[in-house]
Design an enzyme around this catalytic site. Structure first.
Site, PDB file in Angstrom:
ATOM      1  N   LYS A  49      13.586  -7.803  -2.512  1.00  8.25           N
ATOM      2  CA  LYS A  49      14.087  -6.900  -3.741  1.00  8.25           C
ATOM      3  C   LYS A  49      13.679  -5.390  -2.674  1.00  8.25           C
ATOM      4  O   LYS A  49      14.964  -4.304  -2.913  1.00  8.25           O
ATOM      5  CB  LYS A  49      12.944  -6.727  -5.297  1.00  8.25           C
ATOM      6  CG  LYS A  49      13.822  -5.162  -5.798  1.00  8.25           C
ATOM      7  CD  LYS A  49      13.154  -5.503  -6.972  1.00  8.25           C
ATOM      8  CE  LYS A  49      11.438  -5.815  -6.876  1.00  8.25           C
ATOM      9  NZ  LYS A  49      10.710  -4.114  -6.491  1.00  8.25           N
ATOM     10  N   THR A  50      12.331  -5.038  -2.696  1.00  7.87           N
ATOM     11  CA  THR A  50      12.135  -3.932  -1.700  1.00  7.87           C
ATOM     12  C   THR A  50      12.659  -3.350  -0.462  1.00  7.87           C
ATOM     13  O   THR A  50      13.610  -2.593  -0.756  1.00  7.87           O
ATOM     14  CB  THR A  50      10.672  -3.625  -1.700  1.00  7.87           C
ATOM     15  OG1 THR A  50      10.281  -3.772  -3.217  1.00  7.87           O
ATOM     16  CG2 THR A  50      10.057  -2.399  -1.396  1.00  7.87           C
ATOM     17  N   ASP A 240      14.993   0.506  -9.642  1.00  8.00           N
ATOM     18  CA  ASP A 240      14.085  -0.358  -9.219  1.00  8.00           C
ATOM     19  C   ASP A 240      13.722  -1.171 -10.631  1.00  8.00           C
ATOM     20  O   ASP A 240      13.536  -0.192 -12.005  1.00  8.00           O
ATOM     21  CB  ASP A 240      12.677   0.078  -8.127  1.00  8.00           C
ATOM     22  CG  ASP A 240      12.249  -1.303  -7.894  1.00  8.00           C
ATOM     23  OD1 ASP A 240      12.598  -2.259  -8.005  1.00  8.00           O
ATOM     24  OD2 ASP A 240      10.815  -1.063  -7.820  1.00  8.00           O
ATOM     25  N   GLU A 241      13.657  -2.354 -10.616  1.00  5.65           N
ATOM     26  CA  GLU A 241      13.078  -3.201 -11.541  1.00  5.65           C
ATOM     27  C   GLU A 241      14.129  -3.092 -12.894  1.00  5.65           C
ATOM     28  O   GLU A 241      13.620  -2.470 -14.546  1.00  5.65           O
ATOM     29  CB  GLU A 241      11.527  -2.128 -12.218  1.00  5.65           C
ATOM     30  CG  GLU A 241      11.030  -3.147 -10.778  1.00  5.65           C
ATOM     31  CD  GLU A 241      10.773  -4.518 -10.769  1.00  5.65           C
ATOM     32  OE1 GLU A 241      11.035  -5.356 -10.750  1.00  5.65           O
ATOM     33  OE2 GLU A 241       9.275  -5.425  -9.956  1.00  5.65           O
ATOM     34  N   GLN A 271      12.476 -12.276 -14.502  1.00  9.59           N
ATOM     35  CA  GLN A 271      11.378 -11.572 -14.603  1.00  9.59           C
ATOM     36  C   GLN A 271      11.784 -10.183 -15.539  1.00  9.59           C
ATOM     37  O   GLN A 271      10.048  -9.257 -15.814  1.00  9.59           O
ATOM     38  CB  GLN A 271      10.912 -11.145 -13.128  1.00  9.59           C
ATOM     39  CG  GLN A 271      10.998 -12.353 -12.316  1.00  9.59           C
ATOM     40  CD  GLN A 271      10.628 -11.770 -10.781  1.00  9.59           C
ATOM     41  OE1 GLN A 271       8.749 -11.045 -11.173  1.00  9.59           O
ATOM     42  NE2 GLN A 271      10.709 -11.683 -10.223  1.00  9.59           N
ATOM     43  N   ARG A 626       4.622 -16.987  -8.362  1.00  8.63           N
ATOM     44  CA  ARG A 626       3.777 -16.106  -7.868  1.00  8.63           C
ATOM     45  C   ARG A 626       2.450 -17.364  -6.950  1.00  8.63           C
ATOM     46  O   ARG A 626       1.831 -16.528  -5.894  1.00  8.63           O
ATOM     47  CB  ARG A 626       2.305 -15.970  -8.305  1.00  8.63           C
ATOM     48  CG  ARG A 626       2.561 -14.977  -9.416  1.00  8.63           C
ATOM     49  CD  ARG A 626       3.376 -13.385  -9.177  1.00  8.63           C
ATOM     50  NE  ARG A 626       4.801 -13.931  -9.408  1.00  8.63           N
ATOM     51  CZ  ARG A 626       6.147 -13.055  -9.018  1.00  8.63           C
ATOM     52  NH1 ARG A 626       5.440 -11.843  -8.501  1.00  8.63           N
ATOM     53  NH2 ARG A 626       7.043 -13.593  -9.029  1.00  8.63           N
TER      54      ARG A 626
END
Length: 681
Positions: A49-50, A240-241, A271, A626
């Site tokens: 994503k980043t 973002d997010e 998420q 994770r």
């Protein structure tokens, strides 16, 4: 009608020379190179994503967009800094004019320029939490609220209450009914405080953090000319997010984007786990409706986890109905080992398994810092903390303080410490300071009265605490609560003998501390669960002295982690709530307490709230994703309770959401049993 004419400025800096096709996978490239417009990028866990956002900024700069026309909104300053640093490494362009930061920091920057339009000056103060509590306390004092009969919510609780109102758009009545129903009778007075608090902020030229968003939106709505100024400035907005945005942030984005600016929102609906602090998942699910004609890109290639973990994760989240369709695909080769499903006898056996397996994995070459224990709620880490300490395995906690270092645990312990050691001034003062109207001066006077009684230095217990303590002079506001405290102390030492530790904890909680919890802490239910867990732990002790000694030994010394001090500082296992673990990754993850009532949360099961159950399942999905290499799903089959005896645990319903063949069941036995069994354990 005026003719429209656009100036095309020549590019004065050479293009970066980035080979975007080579640097990105096909899914990332499609999003990064998309034409201007409204776009939603659904970026699955571990899918880069980043990287996608960073390269999008670089792409814009490489294609003639000036950095001052770009706005990057994030949820942490760290995320903003990291992205801008990566952009600077990628392109030779000057990015000093690019606006990047959290919603709050961007709001603050805008408000500094236009504060006068809202009745503030540009030098307005920004209140932190302590400042906010102090201002609220002064407002409460002027509202003439009678709190002699029962507790009024503390400033910290009121601050959280008011924050929810601002971030969700709900009314005070709705917030109280949903989260604070024990304060229903105080609604009118709480509204009086809220009105006074708003006025006080204006009077003192101050804003709290919520105001940085609320006032920015108000500015845009009341001053269309100011809004147009920023709409013209920011032609490309990146968020973002996006799944974590609340109603105010969503409105802020809508206003800034308008009809002409481009918007790229990046997030993952799977998420979305922060509704409890105001996040509205409908923003991401409803993006195509909110922005007609927008495009949706999906990035499904995962660079973190082995296929076996992703197969399980995909199956687990597929049960949810409110979601975008996607299936994560691993870029890695199969590991050959499926996630382990491990049923243990009880919580202590669960902790023993986790600790033993950690040591085995370390012997196999996996460093401790690449291992994590995740759980739904902080109190579920108690047995793990104890077991790791006993075995000398160093650990760090991201979900809060170590269990025995928490304020509410120390409060409970203060009652027990005092009745055991009647000369313990620190514990006495801590206990008495919990009462309304008993500040440091009043508490010290009560201690002096106790010393004068002559009982402090005696070995034997007083026959009845209430007969002694009710003779002491206490502030009028504290009389009722002082009487209740006396009754509790009597219950701690019935007949001049010490009650069992678990019985003491129950008496303290039910007699005086539960009311204090509700009035003092926004997350009082979690803290109560901690205390109930402490009571359960105390059930294995008959002697209060042994119990208190164990509490002292389990606390860290001088702020240093417990465990083996010879270990390197960075070589330690991570213990974390799943909420705190979002965005992090480890080679090995132990997901513990997979029991109905623990995960998913018991209150959600009681209310049969389907949207909240789906959020719990998304939390489960976050935990699964994770893990990079190894994943252990553990649960106790029995949970010993202090009063009700052993309780049979029902494995989490989330374990029924995927085919059994996606996990490998482990059967765990005790080494001692192997000598008498014909078959191996």
């Amino acid at each position: 009608m005026a003719r429209q004419y656009t100036l095309h400025r020549p590019q004065t800096v050479a293009a970066s020379g980035i080979d975007y096709v080579a640097a990105l996978n096909a899914e990332q490239y499609e999003a990064v190179s998309s034409p201007p417009g409204k776009a939603l990028v659904i970026a699955g866990a571990g899918s880069g994503k980043t990287r996608t956002l960073t390269y999008r900024v670089a792409w814009l700069l490489d294609h003639g967009i000036e950095s001052k026309q770009v706005l990057l909104l994030t949820f942490t300053n760290k995320a903003a800094r990291e992205m801008i640093e990566r952009v600077r490494e990628l392109v030779p362009h000057d990015t000093s004019d690019l606006w990047a930061g959290t919603f709050h920091s961007v709001g603050s920057r805008i408000l500094r320029r236009h504060a006068e339009d809202l009745g503030f000056t540009r030098s307005f103060s920004i209140l932190d939490r302590d400042d906010q509590k102090s201002l609220l306390s002064s407002v409460i004092a002027k509202c003439d609220i009678d709190t002699k009969q029962r507790r009024f919510p503390k400033a910290d609780v009121l601050a959280s209450m008011f924050s929810l109102i601002e971030n969700t758009g709900a009314t005070l009545e709705e917030v109280i009914a949903a989260r604070y129903d024990h304060f229903c009778d105080w609604t009118e007075k709480i509204e009086l405080v809220r009105t006074g608090y708003i006025a006080k902020k204006q009077e003192t030229n101050s804003m709290d953090f919520d105001d940085l968003l609320v006032m920015t939106v108000r500015l845009f709505e009341e001053r269309p000319d100011v809004l147009e100024l920023y709409q013209q400035k920011f032609r490309h907005i990146l968020v973002d997010e996006y799944q974590d945005t609340n109603s105010v942030q969503g409105r802020m984005i809508d206003l800034l984007v308008g009809e002409k600016s481009s918007l790229m929102a990046v997030g993952d609906d799977a998420q979305s786990i922060y509704s409890w602090r105001g996040a509205d998942m409908e923003h991401i699910l409803g993006f195509p409706v909110r922005y007609p004609g927008s495009k949706v890109f999906t990035i499904e290639t995962n660079y973190r986890s082995v296929p076996e973990i992703l197969d399980l994760s995909n199956a687990a989240i597929r049960v949810n109905s409110g979601r975008f369709e996607k299936d994560l695909r691993s870029s890695r080769e199969p590991a050959g080992a499926k996630p382990a499903l491990v049923a243990l006898e009880d919580p202590r056996a669960q902790a023993a398994f986790v600790a033993q397996r950690m040591l085995e994995l370390r012997d196999e070459g996996i460093p401790l810092e690449q291992m994590a224990v995740l759980y739904r709620a902080h109190f579920q880490s108690l047995e793990i903390q104890m077991e790791l300490t006993v075995r000398g395995i160093p650990f760090g906690i991201t979900s809060g303080l170590r269990f025995f270092e928490q304020a509410h645990i120390k409060d409970i312990a203060a009652f027990m410490r005092f009745v055991v050691n009647r000369r313990d001034e620190v514990s006495f003062l801590r206990m008495v300071n919990l009462l309304p109207g008993c500040g440091p001066v009043a508490a010290q006077k009560l201690w002096d009265s106790w010393l004068k009684s002559g009982w402090a230095g005696k070995e034997e217990l007083p026959p009845k605490w209430s007969e002694l303590f009710l003779k002491f002079k206490v502030p009028k506001k504290a009389v009722k609560h002082w009487e209740q405290l006396c009754c509790v102390l009597d219950e701690l030492t019935p007949g001049g003998e010490f009650a069992r530790p678990s019985e003491m904890i129950f008496s303290i909680l039910e007699g005086v501390y539960d009311e204090y919890l509700k009035a003092s802490f926004e997350n009082f239910e979690n803290r109560r669960s901690d205390i109930e867990q402490l009571s359960q732990y105390g059930g294995s002790f008959d002697d209060i002295l042994d119990f208190l000694a164990q509490l002292s030994l389990m606390s860290s010394v001088d702020g240093e982690p417990t465990g083996d001090k010879s270990e390197r500082d960075d070589e330690k296992v991570t213990l974390s709530s799943i909420h705190q673990a979002k965005g992090l990754e480890w080679k090995v993850v132990f997901l513990i307490w997979l029991v109905d009532g623990h995960f998913p949360n018991g209150r959600i099961l009681e209310t049969e709230d389907e949207p909240m159950l789906e959020e719990e399942r998304r939390l489960f999905y976050v935990a699964l994703t994770r893990a990079k290499d190894d994943l252990y799903l553990t649960f106790p089959m029995m949970n010993p309770k202090s009063y009700t005896g052993d309780v049979i645990c029902r494995p989490s319903r989330f374990l029924e959401d995927f085919p059994a063949e996606l996990v490998e069941e482990w059967q765990v036995g005790n080494a001692a049993d192997a000598w008498s069994d014909d078959e191996p354990f």
